[in-house]
Design an enzyme around this catalytic site. Structure first.
Site, mmCIF file in Angstrom:
data_model
loop_
_atom_site.group_PDB
_atom_site.id
_atom_site.type_symbol
_atom_site.label_atom_id
_atom_site.label_comp_id
_atom_site.label_asym_id
_atom_site.label_seq_id
_atom_site.Cartn_x
_atom_site.Cartn_y
_atom_site.Cartn_z
ATOM 1 N N TYR A 23 44.937 33.049 75.431
ATOM 2 C CA TYR A 23 45.224 33.642 74.124
ATOM 3 C C TYR A 23 44.022 33.548 73.190
ATOM 4 O O TYR A 23 43.061 34.278 73.383
ATOM 5 C CB TYR A 23 46.471 32.936 73.583
ATOM 6 C CG TYR A 23 47.415 33.789 72.757
ATOM 7 C CD1 TYR A 23 47.660 35.121 73.051
ATOM 8 C CD2 TYR A 23 48.102 33.241 71.676
ATOM 9 C CE1 TYR A 23 48.551 35.873 72.296
ATOM 10 C CE2 TYR A 23 49.008 33.986 70.920
ATOM 11 C CZ TYR A 23 49.211 35.302 71.232
ATOM 12 O OH TYR A 23 50.091 36.031 70.474
ATOM 13 N N GLY A 52 46.932 35.188 62.956
ATOM 14 C CA GLY A 52 46.918 36.050 64.130
ATOM 15 C C GLY A 52 46.298 35.328 65.320
ATOM 16 O O GLY A 52 46.493 35.716 66.458
ATOM 17 N N TYR A 58 56.455 42.198 72.370
ATOM 18 C CA TYR A 58 56.446 42.342 70.891
ATOM 19 C C TYR A 58 57.217 43.593 70.484
ATOM 20 O O TYR A 58 56.617 44.649 70.216
ATOM 21 C CB TYR A 58 55.005 42.457 70.382
ATOM 22 C CG TYR A 58 54.112 41.270 70.687
ATOM 23 C CD1 TYR A 58 54.408 40.002 70.187
ATOM 24 C CD2 TYR A 58 52.958 41.422 71.447
ATOM 25 C CE1 TYR A 58 53.577 38.919 70.456
ATOM 26 C CE2 TYR A 58 52.125 40.348 71.716
ATOM 27 C CZ TYR A 58 52.451 39.100 71.220
ATOM 28 O OH TYR A 58 51.616 38.049 71.482
ATOM 29 N N TRP A 63 54.442 44.665 63.695
ATOM 30 C CA TRP A 63 53.580 43.565 63.227
ATOM 31 C C TRP A 63 52.595 44.124 62.206
ATOM 32 O O TRP A 63 52.104 45.244 62.353
ATOM 33 C CB TRP A 63 52.822 42.926 64.395
ATOM 34 C CG TRP A 63 53.477 41.687 64.928
ATOM 35 C CD1 TRP A 63 53.115 40.392 64.652
ATOM 36 C CD2 TRP A 63 54.603 41.591 65.811
ATOM 37 N NE1 TRP A 63 53.962 39.519 65.310
ATOM 38 C CE2 TRP A 63 54.873 40.211 66.021
ATOM 39 C CE3 TRP A 63 55.420 42.537 66.441
ATOM 40 C CZ2 TRP A 63 55.912 39.769 66.837
ATOM 41 C CZ3 TRP A 63 56.460 42.094 67.245
ATOM 42 C CH2 TRP A 63 56.694 40.721 67.433
ATOM 43 N N TRP A 69 49.242 43.350 60.876
ATOM 44 C CA TRP A 69 47.859 43.840 61.069
ATOM 45 C C TRP A 69 47.748 44.742 62.285
ATOM 46 O O TRP A 69 46.884 45.614 62.341
ATOM 47 C CB TRP A 69 46.823 42.728 61.034
ATOM 48 C CG TRP A 69 46.764 41.702 62.142
ATOM 49 C CD1 TRP A 69 47.779 41.187 62.866
ATOM 50 C CD2 TRP A 69 45.560 41.056 62.621
ATOM 51 N NE1 TRP A 69 47.306 40.246 63.758
ATOM 52 C CE2 TRP A 69 45.957 40.144 63.630
ATOM 53 C CE3 TRP A 69 44.216 41.138 62.301
ATOM 54 C CZ2 TRP A 69 45.038 39.331 64.315
ATOM 55 C CZ3 TRP A 69 43.307 40.330 62.978
ATOM 56 C CH2 TRP A 69 43.719 39.443 63.975
ATOM 57 N N ASP A 70 48.663 44.587 63.239
ATOM 58 C CA ASP A 70 48.690 45.544 64.358
ATOM 59 C C ASP A 70 48.862 46.960 63.815
ATOM 60 O O ASP A 70 48.156 47.892 64.212
ATOM 61 C CB ASP A 70 49.868 45.257 65.302
ATOM 62 C CG ASP A 70 49.703 43.963 66.082
ATOM 63 O OD1 ASP A 70 49.813 42.892 65.473
ATOM 64 O OD2 ASP A 70 49.454 44.030 67.304
ATOM 65 N N ASP A 111 46.949 32.490 66.947
ATOM 66 C CA ASP A 111 48.003 31.475 67.009
ATOM 67 C C ASP A 111 47.604 30.098 67.531
ATOM 68 O O ASP A 111 47.978 29.084 66.968
ATOM 69 C CB ASP A 111 49.148 31.977 67.905
ATOM 70 C CG ASP A 111 49.755 33.272 67.422
ATOM 71 O OD1 ASP A 111 49.229 33.866 66.468
ATOM 72 O OD2 ASP A 111 50.763 33.693 68.008
ATOM 73 N N GLU A 163 46.088 43.162 76.372
ATOM 74 C CA GLU A 163 46.159 42.545 75.043
ATOM 75 C C GLU A 163 44.824 41.856 74.722
ATOM 76 O O GLU A 163 44.321 41.939 73.612
ATOM 77 C CB GLU A 163 47.316 41.535 75.019
ATOM 78 C CG GLU A 163 47.579 40.928 73.652
ATOM 79 C CD GLU A 163 48.774 39.967 73.645
ATOM 80 O OE1 GLU A 163 49.390 39.762 74.724
ATOM 81 O OE2 GLU A 163 49.092 39.431 72.573
HETATM 82 C C1 DGY Z 1 53.903 35.665 68.750
HETATM 83 O O1 DGY Z 1 55.128 35.669 68.751
HETATM 84 O O2 DGY Z 1 53.210 35.433 69.737
HETATM 85 C C2 DGY Z 1 53.199 36.092 67.562
HETATM 86 O O3 DGY Z 1 51.836 35.955 67.647
HETATM 87 C C3 DGY Z 1 53.733 35.500 66.321
HETATM 88 O O4 DGY Z 1 53.517 36.503 65.413
#
Ligand code: DGY
Length: 424
Positions: A352, A165, A33, A37, A39-40, A167, A396
């Site tokens: 996830y 968030g 990432y 982002w 909310w991060d 996903d 994570e």
């Molecule tokens: C990702 O790319 O995994 C994200 O969660 C999308 O924001």
């Protein structure tokens, strides 16, 4: 955890926040990432406030510099080009001065800003910075109700799973069947270059994420059209609880700072949303459920979104039932709080949002429980969170049964939450 261990972990958390700091924003983790982002960043600022208050405010200010003219705050800001991530700006094509995505994310900013303000040692700076941010946060809240609650139900819908968030939650499986997979431009995923594919969403889910993105792009990202034109419109109790809590916190802070109109509007929004959350309650599941606005049905899916609702000022009876549910979950997993009920046969402890524990969610649940006076359960979740970091580092997310760390490593918001847990 021993004292030495605690101080070492504390230092490691600060080192991770510094490692991922790009000066005015922080990446969630390098590689997987590489941008900012939404909310991060807001939750990261809480961690930064323990060692650099000025930097913490900056994190949220940077995010709001990229607010859209219509009020939306996008979920990704592509500050610098990086082809290690897909989908990048060339796919989103949102035509912004600095490229951004075209969808939003859970609105934790109002909550975070109130917390930064309350704990600030530089009171004058905090006042100035909060006064500048509150009108922008208010515009974002207004945008939600205008563009995602067109029938004025008091609850906003998500039009893409990435907005939640969460996903690949089981919550989306049924409504996702309406999203086609044909006509997608060929693409190469990059997330599975950085993380174990068994911990990530499937190809079929990515196809549907991409179909929605292309569909919205074809509508020129016009937020007054997207909700009604989306085959995916899901009302998420966790997301709405975050919005209600932020409205509530913005109302309190705005009143203290003399912004009466912003205070009144946000108080009314918080009250309307908390009242409407009742429509998502299920006695059978002893929690709130997602609602598919197009099919007109509640999702038979016991995800953590329905427990995260304790983050909002919901009725005491609902909190009591959720605490009872958390006690049952504690019998079926080593670590609270799994992102999906471990007794459901669709539960997947490493994939996830289909089972793993996320410490940002734990943090918000703990906060809500503390406000409600449910201190034993709050303590239990906090102890589990600290144990996970002690055993498996700053991952994570974590497998709730084995405690194994999954997904990206040296993860910013996990480190930020650690500093929050250690503050007392
Ligand atoms: C990702 O790319 O995994 C994200 O969660 C999308 O924001």
């Amino acid at each position: 955890m021993s004292a030495t261990n605690t101080s070492e972990i504390h230092q490691n958390a600060i080192s991770i926040l510094r490692l991922n700091d790009k000066g005015t924003y922080t990446v969630p983790t390098h590689g997987l990432y590489p941008f900012q982002w939404n909310w991060d960043s807001c939750l990261t600022a809480l961690g930064q406030s323990h060692f650099d208050e000025n930097r913490a405010w900056r994190e949220i200010e940077t995010l709001f510099e990229h607010q859209w003219p219509d009020g939306m705050v996008p979920h990704i800001i592509f500050h610098e080009l990086d082809d290690g991530y897909f989908p990048g700006p060339d796919v989103w094509q949102t035509d912004r001065p600095v490229a951004t995505s075209g969808i939003t994310q859970p609105p934790v900013a109002g909550f975070a800003v109130k917390r930064l303000y309350e704990r600030a040692s530089d009171r004058e700076a905090a006042r100035t910075r909060a006064l500048a941010l509150l009108p922008a946060i208010d515009r974002w809240h207004q945008w939600f109700f205008e563009c995602r609650d067109p029938a004025d139900e008091g609850l906003v819908a998500l039009i893409h799973p990435w907005e939640s968030g969460r996903d690949n939650s089981i919550d989306w499986d049924a409504p996702f069947q309406r999203v086609p997979t044909d006509g997608i431009q060929p693409y190469h995923r990059r997330d599975t270059d950085h993380a174990d594919p068994a911990h990530r969403p499937t190809k079929e889910q990515y196809d549907r994420y991409l179909w929605l993105l292309q569909h919205f792009r074809g509508l020129q990202w016009n937020n007054h059209a997207l909700h009604d034109e989306s085959p995916f419109q899901v009302v998420d109790p966790g997301f709405n609880a975050i919005l209600a809590r932020s409205c509530h916190d913005v109302a309190t802070l705005a009143r203290e700072l003399g912004l009466v109109e912003i205070a009144d509007k946000n108080q009314a929004r918080a009250e309307a949303t908390v009242a409407a959350l009742e429509n998502l309650w299920s006695d059978d599941y002893s929690q709130y459920l997602c609602y598919d606005r197009i099919a007109g049905v509640h999702q038979q899916s016991a995800s953590v979104a329905g427990l995260l609702a304790v983050f909002a000022p919901i009725p005491t009876a609902r909190i009591d039932s959720i605490v009872a549910k958390l006690n049952t979950m504690a019998e079926n997993s080593r670590f609270l709080v799994a992102s999906h009920d471990p007794l459901d046969n669709r539960f997947d402890g490493k994939r996830y949002w289909r089972g793993p524990v996320w410490l940002i969610v734990n943090y918000m649940i703990i906060d809500g429980l503390k406000v409600a006076g449910q201190l034993d359960m709050a303590k239990r979740i906090e102890t589990d969170s600290l144990k996970l970091i002690g055993e498996s580092g700053f991952a994570e997310y974590y497998d709730p049964k084995s405690g194994e760390g999954c997904g990206g490593e040296s993860f910013t918001w996990t480190a930020a939450m650690m500093l929050e847990f250690l503050k007392d």
